[in-house]
Design an enzyme around this catalytic site. Structure first.
Site, PDB file in Angstrom:
ATOM      1  N   LYS A   1     -33.640 -18.764  44.379  1.00 29.94           N
ATOM      2  CA  LYS A   1     -32.170 -19.434  45.086  1.00 29.94           C
ATOM      3  C   LYS A   1     -31.206 -18.604  46.231  1.00 29.94           C
ATOM      4  O   LYS A   1     -30.681 -19.272  46.928  1.00 29.94           O
ATOM      5  CB  LYS A   1     -31.011 -19.595  43.719  1.00 29.94           C
ATOM      6  CG  LYS A   1     -31.867 -20.603  42.602  1.00 29.94           C
ATOM      7  CD  LYS A   1     -30.960 -21.250  41.726  1.00 29.94           C
ATOM      8  CE  LYS A   1     -31.835 -22.051  40.660  1.00 29.94           C
ATOM      9  NZ  LYS A   1     -30.891 -22.784  39.872  1.00 29.94           N
TER      10      LYS A   1
ATOM     11  N   LYS B   1     -41.503 -27.996  40.611  1.00 30.67           N
ATOM     12  CA  LYS B   1     -40.778 -28.583  39.597  1.00 30.67           C
ATOM     13  C   LYS B   1     -39.517 -29.570  39.654  1.00 30.67           C
ATOM     14  O   LYS B   1     -39.077 -29.429  40.673  1.00 30.67           O
ATOM     15  CB  LYS B   1     -40.329 -27.300  38.596  1.00 30.67           C
ATOM     16  CG  LYS B   1     -38.907 -26.946  39.010  1.00 30.67           C
ATOM     17  CD  LYS B   1     -38.197 -25.953  37.769  1.00 30.67           C
ATOM     18  CE  LYS B   1     -36.768 -25.593  38.348  1.00 30.67           C
ATOM     19  NZ  LYS B   1     -36.009 -25.146  37.196  1.00 30.67           N
TER      20      LYS B   1
ATOM     21  N   LYS C   1     -32.860 -30.011  39.226  1.00 31.31           N
ATOM     22  CA  LYS C   1     -31.201 -30.612  39.492  1.00 31.31           C
ATOM     23  C   LYS C   1     -31.103 -30.456  41.017  1.00 31.31           C
ATOM     24  O   LYS C   1     -30.465 -31.147  41.558  1.00 31.31           O
ATOM     25  CB  LYS C   1     -30.459 -29.958  38.558  1.00 31.31           C
ATOM     26  CG  LYS C   1     -30.471 -30.725  37.362  1.00 31.31           C
ATOM     27  CD  LYS C   1     -29.469 -30.452  36.209  1.00 31.31           C
ATOM     28  CE  LYS C   1     -29.648 -29.181  35.412  1.00 31.31           C
ATOM     29  NZ  LYS C   1     -28.900 -28.814  34.489  1.00 31.31           N
TER      30      LYS C   1
HETATM   31  P1  ATP Z   1     -31.754 -26.047  38.805  1.00 32.00           P
HETATM   32  O1  ATP Z   1     -32.920 -26.700  39.110  1.00 32.00           O
HETATM   33  O2  ATP Z   1     -30.733 -26.221  39.328  1.00 32.00           O
HETATM   34  O3  ATP Z   1     -32.133 -24.786  38.584  1.00 32.00           O
HETATM   35  P2  ATP Z   1     -32.633 -27.025  36.310  1.00 32.00           P
HETATM   36  O4  ATP Z   1     -32.962 -28.587  36.579  1.00 32.00           O
HETATM   37  O5  ATP Z   1     -33.684 -26.112  36.209  1.00 32.00           O
HETATM   38  O6  ATP Z   1     -31.639 -26.690  37.242  1.00 32.00           O
HETATM   39  P3  ATP Z   1     -31.226 -25.798  34.086  1.00 32.00           P
HETATM   40  O7  ATP Z   1     -30.019 -26.128  33.474  1.00 32.00           O
HETATM   41  O8  ATP Z   1     -31.352 -24.710  34.792  1.00 32.00           O
HETATM   42  O9  ATP Z   1     -31.730 -27.005  34.810  1.00 32.00           O
HETATM   43  O10 ATP Z   1     -32.316 -25.707  32.807  1.00 32.00           O
HETATM   44  C1  ATP Z   1     -32.112 -26.285  31.800  1.00 32.00           C
HETATM   45  C2  ATP Z   1     -33.479 -26.061  30.914  1.00 32.00           C
HETATM   46  O11 ATP Z   1     -34.263 -27.185  31.437  1.00 32.00           O
HETATM   47  C3  ATP Z   1     -34.015 -24.921  30.935  1.00 32.00           C
HETATM   48  O12 ATP Z   1     -34.562 -24.444  29.709  1.00 32.00           O
HETATM   49  C4  ATP Z   1     -35.177 -24.968  31.841  1.00 32.00           C
HETATM   50  O13 ATP Z   1     -36.330 -24.270  31.516  1.00 32.00           O
HETATM   51  C5  ATP Z   1     -35.385 -26.492  31.670  1.00 32.00           C
HETATM   52  N1  ATP Z   1     -36.177 -27.181  32.613  1.00 32.00           N
HETATM   53  C6  ATP Z   1     -35.620 -27.207  33.798  1.00 32.00           C
HETATM   54  N2  ATP Z   1     -36.360 -28.087  34.801  1.00 32.00           N
HETATM   55  C7  ATP Z   1     -37.600 -28.256  33.927  1.00 32.00           C
HETATM   56  C8  ATP Z   1     -38.724 -28.815  34.329  1.00 32.00           C
HETATM   57  N3  ATP Z   1     -39.099 -29.246  35.600  1.00 32.00           N
HETATM   58  N4  ATP Z   1     -39.752 -28.867  33.452  1.00 32.00           N
HETATM   59  C9  ATP Z   1     -39.559 -28.405  32.236  1.00 32.00           C
HETATM   60  N5  ATP Z   1     -38.572 -27.667  31.815  1.00 32.00           N
HETATM   61  C10 ATP Z   1     -37.523 -27.558  32.772  1.00 32.00           C
END
Ligand code: ATP
Ligand code: LTN
Length: 330
Positions: A112, A195, A198
Protein backbone atom coordinates in the site's frame (compact mmCIF):
# COMPACT_ATOMS: atom_id res chain seq x y z
CA UNK A 1 -17.50 -21.08 24.69
CA UNK A 2 -14.43 -20.19 22.68
CA UNK A 3 -14.22 -16.60 21.56
CA UNK A 4 -13.89 -15.31 17.99
CA UNK A 5 -12.97 -11.82 16.81
CA UNK A 6 -12.64 -10.23 13.41
CA UNK A 7 -12.78 -6.84 11.74
CA UNK A 8 -13.56 -5.25 8.41
CA UNK A 9 -12.75 -1.75 7.14
CA UNK A 10 -15.53 0.62 6.03
CA UNK A 11 -13.51 1.67 3.00
CA UNK A 12 -16.04 1.35 0.21
CA UNK A 13 -19.72 1.66 -0.61
CA UNK A 14 -19.99 -2.09 -0.76
CA UNK A 15 -18.25 -5.24 0.37
CA UNK A 16 -17.24 -7.57 -2.43
CA UNK A 17 -17.48 -11.33 -2.90
CA UNK A 18 -13.91 -11.76 -1.63
CA UNK A 19 -14.81 -10.13 1.68
CA UNK A 20 -17.84 -12.34 1.99
CA UNK A 21 -16.40 -15.68 0.91
CA UNK A 22 -12.97 -15.12 2.47
CA UNK A 23 -14.19 -13.76 5.78
CA UNK A 24 -17.78 -12.77 6.56
CA UNK A 25 -19.31 -16.13 5.59
CA UNK A 26 -17.13 -17.73 8.29
CA UNK A 27 -18.13 -14.99 10.74
CA UNK A 28 -21.76 -15.98 10.26
CA UNK A 29 -21.01 -19.69 10.70
CA UNK A 30 -18.88 -19.13 13.81
CA UNK A 31 -21.55 -17.14 15.66
CA UNK A 32 -23.13 -20.47 16.50
CA UNK A 33 -21.15 -22.18 19.21
CA UNK A 34 -18.73 -19.29 19.80
CA UNK A 35 -18.73 -16.02 21.65
CA UNK A 36 -18.27 -13.76 18.62
CA UNK A 37 -17.05 -10.15 18.43
CA UNK A 38 -17.16 -8.43 15.04
CA UNK A 39 -15.83 -4.95 14.55
CA UNK A 40 -16.14 -2.28 11.87
CA UNK A 41 -12.60 -0.91 11.98
CA UNK A 42 -13.17 2.72 11.12
CA UNK A 43 -9.88 3.86 12.69
CA UNK A 44 -8.03 1.60 10.25
CA UNK A 45 -9.92 3.25 7.41
CA UNK A 46 -8.28 6.56 8.38
CA UNK A 47 -4.87 5.29 7.26
CA UNK A 48 -5.72 6.52 3.79
CA UNK A 49 -7.28 9.88 2.85
CA UNK A 50 -10.98 9.83 3.80
CA UNK A 51 -13.95 12.10 3.26
CA UNK A 52 -16.00 12.62 6.48
CA UNK A 53 -19.41 12.20 4.85
CA UNK A 54 -18.21 9.06 3.09
CA UNK A 55 -16.71 7.53 6.24
CA UNK A 56 -20.02 7.94 8.05
CA UNK A 57 -22.02 6.55 5.16
CA UNK A 58 -19.67 3.62 4.69
CA UNK A 59 -19.68 2.73 8.38
CA UNK A 60 -23.47 2.47 8.28
CA UNK A 61 -23.51 0.61 4.98
CA UNK A 62 -20.98 -1.84 6.43
CA UNK A 63 -23.21 -2.49 9.43
CA UNK A 64 -26.26 -2.96 7.21
CA UNK A 65 -24.42 -5.42 4.99
CA UNK A 66 -23.08 -7.46 7.91
CA UNK A 67 -26.59 -7.78 9.30
CA UNK A 68 -28.03 -8.61 5.89
CA UNK A 69 -25.35 -11.26 5.36
CA UNK A 70 -26.45 -12.97 8.55
CA UNK A 71 -24.61 -11.47 11.51
CA UNK A 72 -27.17 -11.51 14.30
CA UNK A 73 -26.95 -8.93 17.10
CA UNK A 74 -28.46 -11.53 19.43
CA UNK A 75 -25.69 -14.02 18.75
CA UNK A 76 -22.72 -11.69 18.15
CA UNK A 77 -21.36 -8.45 19.50
CA UNK A 78 -21.26 -6.16 16.46
CA UNK A 79 -19.50 -2.87 17.17
CA UNK A 80 -17.54 0.10 15.86
CA UNK A 81 -13.84 0.28 16.71
CA UNK A 82 -13.76 4.04 17.43
CA UNK A 83 -16.55 3.62 20.01
CA UNK A 84 -14.22 1.46 22.10
CA UNK A 85 -11.27 3.72 23.04
CA UNK A 86 -9.44 0.79 24.60
CA UNK A 87 -8.32 -0.09 21.04
CA UNK A 88 -6.18 3.06 21.00
CA UNK A 89 -4.91 2.38 24.50
CA UNK A 90 -3.70 -1.13 23.75
CA UNK A 91 -2.59 -0.04 20.26
CA UNK A 92 0.07 2.17 21.79
CA UNK A 93 1.33 -0.66 24.00
CA UNK A 94 1.56 -2.90 20.92
CA UNK A 95 3.55 -0.22 19.07
CA UNK A 96 5.97 -0.18 21.99
CA UNK A 97 6.35 -3.97 21.76
CA UNK A 98 7.07 -4.05 18.00
CA UNK A 99 10.47 -3.71 16.36
CA UNK A 100 10.85 -1.17 13.59
CA UNK A 101 12.34 -3.84 11.31
CA UNK A 102 9.56 -6.25 12.17
CA UNK A 103 6.90 -3.68 11.20
CA UNK A 104 8.82 -2.82 8.03
CA UNK A 105 8.44 -6.41 6.82
CA UNK A 106 4.62 -6.31 6.69
CA UNK A 107 3.71 -6.95 3.08
CA UNK A 108 0.40 -5.07 3.21
CA UNK A 109 2.31 -1.94 4.30
CA UNK A 110 4.89 -2.45 1.58
CA UNK A 111 2.21 -2.88 -1.10
CA UNK A 112 0.00 0.00 0.00
CA UNK A 113 2.84 2.44 0.72
CA UNK A 114 4.50 1.76 -2.60
CA UNK A 115 1.20 2.55 -4.31
CA UNK A 116 0.89 5.84 -2.41
CA UNK A 117 4.58 6.64 -2.92
CA UNK A 118 6.75 6.00 0.16
CA UNK A 119 6.84 9.67 1.20
CA UNK A 120 3.12 10.29 1.08
CA UNK A 121 2.14 7.09 2.91
CA UNK A 122 0.86 7.88 6.39
CA UNK A 123 2.57 6.82 9.62
CA UNK A 124 -0.79 5.23 10.52
CA UNK A 125 -0.41 2.87 7.57
CA UNK A 126 2.87 1.74 9.12
CA UNK A 127 1.41 1.24 12.60
CA UNK A 128 -1.81 -0.33 11.23
CA UNK A 129 -0.81 -3.92 12.17
CA UNK A 130 -0.15 -2.94 15.79
CA UNK A 131 -3.63 -1.42 16.06
CA UNK A 132 -4.96 -4.62 14.50
CA UNK A 133 -3.07 -6.67 17.11
CA UNK A 134 -4.77 -4.58 19.79
CA UNK A 135 -8.19 -5.10 18.15
CA UNK A 136 -7.64 -8.81 18.49
CA UNK A 137 -5.86 -9.21 21.82
CA UNK A 138 -8.32 -7.01 23.74
CA UNK A 139 -10.96 -9.73 23.37
CA UNK A 140 -8.74 -12.76 24.18
CA UNK A 141 -10.10 -14.71 21.17
CA UNK A 142 -9.14 -18.25 20.20
CA UNK A 143 -9.87 -17.71 16.49
CA UNK A 144 -9.62 -14.83 14.03
CA UNK A 145 -11.52 -15.60 10.80
CA UNK A 146 -9.88 -13.71 7.90
CA UNK A 147 -8.80 -14.12 4.28
CA UNK A 148 -5.36 -15.37 3.32
CA UNK A 149 -4.00 -11.82 2.89
CA UNK A 150 -4.22 -11.28 6.67
CA UNK A 151 -2.12 -14.28 7.69
CA UNK A 152 1.02 -12.19 8.28
CA UNK A 153 -0.83 -9.72 10.52
CA UNK A 154 -2.21 -12.54 12.65
CA UNK A 155 1.29 -14.04 12.89
CA UNK A 156 2.59 -10.66 14.14
CA UNK A 157 -0.27 -10.52 16.65
CA UNK A 158 0.70 -13.95 17.97
CA UNK A 159 4.35 -12.91 18.25
CA UNK A 160 3.44 -9.75 20.14
CA UNK A 161 1.14 -11.60 22.52
CA UNK A 162 3.77 -14.26 23.20
CA UNK A 163 6.46 -11.64 23.72
CA UNK A 164 4.31 -9.67 26.14
CA UNK A 165 3.31 -12.78 28.09
CA UNK A 166 6.93 -13.94 28.36
CA UNK A 167 8.20 -10.57 29.55
CA UNK A 168 5.32 -9.32 31.73
CA UNK A 169 3.41 -12.43 32.72
CA UNK A 170 0.41 -14.22 31.22
CA UNK A 171 -1.90 -11.51 29.86
CA UNK A 172 -3.11 -12.46 26.40
CA UNK A 173 -4.66 -15.51 24.79
CA UNK A 174 -2.54 -16.42 21.73
CA UNK A 175 -5.07 -16.36 18.86
CA UNK A 176 -5.14 -18.58 15.80
CA UNK A 177 -5.91 -17.45 12.27
CA UNK A 178 -9.03 -19.19 10.95
CA UNK A 179 -8.46 -19.31 7.20
CA UNK A 180 -10.33 -21.63 4.85
CA UNK A 181 -8.41 -23.78 2.39
CA UNK A 182 -10.77 -22.85 -0.43
CA UNK A 183 -12.19 -19.35 -0.95
CA UNK A 184 -9.51 -17.74 1.25
CA UNK A 185 -8.49 -15.74 -1.80
CA UNK A 186 -11.07 -14.75 -4.37
CA UNK A 187 -9.52 -13.07 -7.38
CA UNK A 188 -10.58 -10.15 -9.53
CA UNK A 189 -12.70 -11.57 -12.37
CA UNK A 190 -11.03 -9.29 -14.93
CA UNK A 191 -7.54 -9.86 -13.60
CA UNK A 192 -7.74 -13.38 -12.17
CA UNK A 193 -4.20 -13.45 -10.81
CA UNK A 194 -4.80 -10.45 -8.50
CA UNK A 195 -6.98 -10.49 -5.38
CA UNK A 196 -10.43 -8.98 -5.59
CA UNK A 197 -9.93 -5.75 -3.66
CA UNK A 198 -11.95 -2.74 -2.50
CA UNK A 199 -9.15 -0.27 -2.95
CA UNK A 200 -7.13 -1.57 -5.86
CA UNK A 201 -9.70 -3.56 -7.77
CA UNK A 202 -10.35 -3.04 -11.44
CA UNK A 203 -13.99 -2.05 -10.90
CA UNK A 204 -15.29 -4.31 -13.62
CA UNK A 205 -13.61 -7.28 -11.92
CA UNK A 206 -15.03 -6.71 -8.43
CA UNK A 207 -18.44 -8.21 -7.63
CA UNK A 208 -20.10 -5.91 -5.13
CA UNK A 209 -22.86 -6.94 -2.78
CA UNK A 210 -24.62 -3.57 -3.08
CA UNK A 211 -24.47 -3.51 -6.87
CA UNK A 212 -27.72 -4.11 -8.77
CA UNK A 213 -28.44 -7.66 -9.95
CA UNK A 214 -28.29 -6.37 -13.54
CA UNK A 215 -24.84 -4.86 -13.08
CA UNK A 216 -23.47 -8.03 -11.48
CA UNK A 217 -24.99 -10.21 -14.18
CA UNK A 218 -23.23 -8.15 -16.83
CA UNK A 219 -19.91 -8.19 -14.98
CA UNK A 220 -19.86 -11.96 -14.58
CA UNK A 221 -20.87 -12.57 -18.16
CA UNK A 222 -17.88 -10.49 -19.24
CA UNK A 223 -15.45 -12.17 -16.83
CA UNK A 224 -12.07 -12.96 -18.35
CA UNK A 225 -11.62 -16.63 -19.24
CA UNK A 226 -8.56 -18.58 -20.27
CA UNK A 227 -7.08 -20.31 -23.28
CA UNK A 228 -8.72 -23.61 -24.22
CA UNK A 229 -12.38 -24.41 -23.81
CA UNK A 230 -12.61 -26.92 -20.99
CA UNK A 231 -14.19 -25.98 -17.64
CA UNK A 232 -11.48 -27.39 -15.38
CA UNK A 233 -9.94 -26.32 -12.08
CA UNK A 234 -6.29 -25.46 -12.76
CA UNK A 235 -5.01 -22.36 -11.01
CA UNK A 236 -1.86 -22.08 -13.12
CA UNK A 237 -3.25 -22.73 -16.59
CA UNK A 238 -6.81 -21.52 -15.98
CA UNK A 239 -6.86 -18.85 -13.27
CA UNK A 240 -10.05 -17.24 -14.59
CA UNK A 241 -12.11 -20.43 -14.78
CA UNK A 242 -10.70 -21.69 -11.47
CA UNK A 243 -11.72 -18.47 -9.73
CA UNK A 244 -15.26 -18.75 -11.14
CA UNK A 245 -15.43 -22.41 -10.09
CA UNK A 246 -14.40 -21.43 -6.56
CA UNK A 247 -17.09 -18.73 -6.43
CA UNK A 248 -19.82 -21.04 -7.76
CA UNK A 249 -18.85 -23.84 -5.40
CA UNK A 250 -18.69 -21.59 -2.32
CA UNK A 251 -22.15 -20.13 -3.00
CA UNK A 252 -23.97 -23.20 -4.33
CA UNK A 253 -22.37 -25.67 -1.91
CA UNK A 254 -21.56 -28.01 -4.82
CA UNK A 255 -18.11 -29.55 -5.16
CA UNK A 256 -15.69 -28.38 -7.85
CA UNK A 257 -15.57 -31.83 -9.44
CA UNK A 258 -19.36 -31.97 -9.59
CA UNK A 259 -19.29 -28.65 -11.47
CA UNK A 260 -16.52 -29.83 -13.81
CA UNK A 261 -18.67 -32.84 -14.67
CA UNK A 262 -21.77 -30.79 -15.29
CA UNK A 263 -19.94 -28.49 -17.70
CA UNK A 264 -17.88 -31.16 -19.45
CA UNK A 265 -18.35 -30.64 -23.18
CA UNK A 266 -20.08 -27.28 -22.72
CA UNK A 267 -18.40 -23.94 -23.42
CA UNK A 268 -17.19 -21.13 -21.21
CA UNK A 269 -20.29 -19.11 -22.16
CA UNK A 270 -22.73 -21.61 -20.61
CA UNK A 271 -20.56 -21.86 -17.53
CA UNK A 272 -20.38 -18.09 -17.04
CA UNK A 273 -24.16 -17.82 -17.40
CA UNK A 274 -24.56 -20.44 -14.65
CA UNK A 275 -22.09 -18.67 -12.35
CA UNK A 276 -23.84 -15.36 -12.96
CA UNK A 277 -27.18 -16.86 -12.02
CA UNK A 278 -25.88 -18.40 -8.81
CA UNK A 279 -24.19 -15.17 -7.70
CA UNK A 280 -27.06 -12.88 -8.65
CA UNK A 281 -29.73 -15.00 -6.96
CA UNK A 282 -27.60 -15.42 -3.85
CA UNK A 283 -26.98 -11.69 -3.51
CA UNK A 284 -30.44 -10.43 -4.51
CA UNK A 285 -32.17 -10.83 -1.11
CA UNK A 286 -29.03 -9.73 0.75
CA UNK A 287 -28.83 -6.44 -1.09
CA UNK A 288 -32.57 -5.88 -0.61
CA UNK A 289 -32.25 -6.52 3.13
CA UNK A 290 -29.28 -4.13 3.43
CA UNK A 291 -31.18 -1.40 1.57
CA UNK A 292 -34.13 -1.89 3.93
CA UNK A 293 -31.90 -1.72 7.02
CA UNK A 294 -30.34 1.52 5.78
CA UNK A 295 -33.76 3.16 5.78
CA UNK A 296 -33.84 3.05 9.59
CA UNK A 297 -30.61 4.66 10.68
CA UNK A 298 -31.64 4.89 14.32
CA UNK A 299 -32.18 1.14 14.53
CA UNK A 300 -28.73 0.51 13.01
CA UNK A 301 -27.09 2.96 15.42
CA UNK A 302 -28.87 1.32 18.38
CA UNK A 303 -27.45 -2.07 17.43
CA UNK A 304 -23.94 -0.63 17.09
CA UNK A 305 -24.14 1.34 20.35
CA UNK A 306 -25.29 -1.72 22.25
CA UNK A 307 -22.50 -3.80 20.73
CA UNK A 308 -19.88 -1.17 21.53
CA UNK A 309 -21.07 -0.97 25.16
CA UNK A 310 -20.61 -4.75 25.52
CA UNK A 311 -17.22 -4.61 23.80
CA UNK A 312 -15.98 -1.83 26.12
CA UNK A 313 -16.56 -3.99 29.19
CA UNK A 314 -14.47 -6.88 27.85
CA UNK A 315 -11.80 -4.56 26.43
CA UNK A 316 -11.41 -2.67 29.71
CA UNK A 317 -10.66 -5.89 31.58
CA UNK A 318 -7.76 -6.58 29.22
CA UNK A 319 -6.47 -3.01 29.46
CA UNK A 320 -6.53 -3.26 33.26
CA UNK A 321 -4.59 -6.53 33.26
CA UNK A 322 -2.11 -5.16 30.72
CA UNK A 323 -1.49 -1.96 32.69
CA UNK A 324 -1.18 -3.86 35.95
CA UNK A 325 1.39 -6.28 34.52
CA UNK A 326 3.33 -3.40 32.96
CA UNK A 327 3.59 -1.63 36.32
CA UNK A 328 1.37 1.28 35.33
CA UNK A 329 -0.04 2.89 38.50
CA UNK A 330 -3.79 2.26 38.53
P1 ATP B 1 -8.40 -3.42 0.54
O1 ATP B 1 -8.35 -4.12 -0.76
O2 ATP B 1 -8.75 -2.01 0.50
O3 ATP B 1 -7.24 -3.76 1.42
P2 ATP B 1 -10.11 -5.45 1.24
O4 ATP B 1 -11.02 -5.58 0.08
O5 ATP B 1 -8.95 -6.37 1.39
O6 ATP B 1 -9.62 -3.99 1.28
P3 ATP B 1 -10.62 -5.53 4.09
O7 ATP B 1 -11.57 -4.71 4.90
O8 ATP B 1 -9.20 -5.19 4.22
O9 ATP B 1 -11.00 -5.49 2.56
O10 ATP B 1 -10.85 -7.06 4.40
C1 ATP B 1 -11.91 -7.62 5.11
C2 ATP B 1 -11.78 -9.11 5.11
O11 ATP B 1 -11.96 -9.64 3.80
C3 ATP B 1 -10.39 -9.63 5.57
O12 ATP B 1 -10.55 -10.73 6.41
C4 ATP B 1 -9.72 -10.03 4.29
O13 ATP B 1 -8.76 -11.03 4.48
C5 ATP B 1 -10.88 -10.51 3.46
N1 ATP B 1 -10.63 -10.38 2.03
C6 ATP B 1 -10.42 -9.21 1.36
N2 ATP B 1 -10.25 -9.45 0.05
C7 ATP B 1 -10.36 -10.79 -0.12
C8 ATP B 1 -10.30 -11.66 -1.26
N3 ATP B 1 -10.09 -11.18 -2.47
N4 ATP B 1 -10.46 -12.99 -1.06
C9 ATP B 1 -10.68 -13.48 0.17
N5 ATP B 1 -10.76 -12.72 1.29
C10 ATP B 1 -10.60 -11.40 1.16
N1 LTN C 1 -6.45 -5.59 8.53
C1 LTN C 1 -7.68 -6.22 8.23
C2 LTN C 1 -8.86 -5.59 8.92
C3 LTN C 1 -8.75 -5.73 10.40
C4 LTN C 1 -8.91 -6.93 11.15
C5 LTN C 1 -8.75 -6.54 12.51
C6 LTN C 1 -9.15 -8.24 10.82
C7 LTN C 1 -8.50 -4.74 11.29
N2 LTN C 1 -8.51 -5.22 12.56
C8 LTN C 1 -8.81 -7.49 13.54
C9 LTN C 1 -9.21 -9.19 11.86
C10 LTN C 1 -9.05 -8.80 13.19
C11 LTN C 1 -7.81 -6.14 6.71
O1 LTN C 1 -7.21 -5.34 6.11
N3 LTN C 1 -8.58 -6.97 6.16
Amino acid sequence: MKRVLSGIQPTSDSFHLGNYLGAVKQWVELQDGHDAFYCIVDLHALTVETDPALLRKRTLVSAAQLLALGISPEKSTLFVQSQVPQHNQLGWIMECMTGFGEASRMTQFKDKSSKAGADSARVGLFTYPMLQAADILLYQPHYVPVGEDQRQHIELTRDLAGRFNARYGQTFQIPEAYILKTAAKINDIQEPTAKMSKSSGSGAGVIEIMDTPEANLKKIKSAVTDAGREVKFDVVEKPGISNLLTIHSALSGRTISDLENEFAGKGYGDFKTAVAEVVVEYLRPIRAKAVELLEDEKHLLDILHQGSAKARVVAQETVNATYKNLGVVL
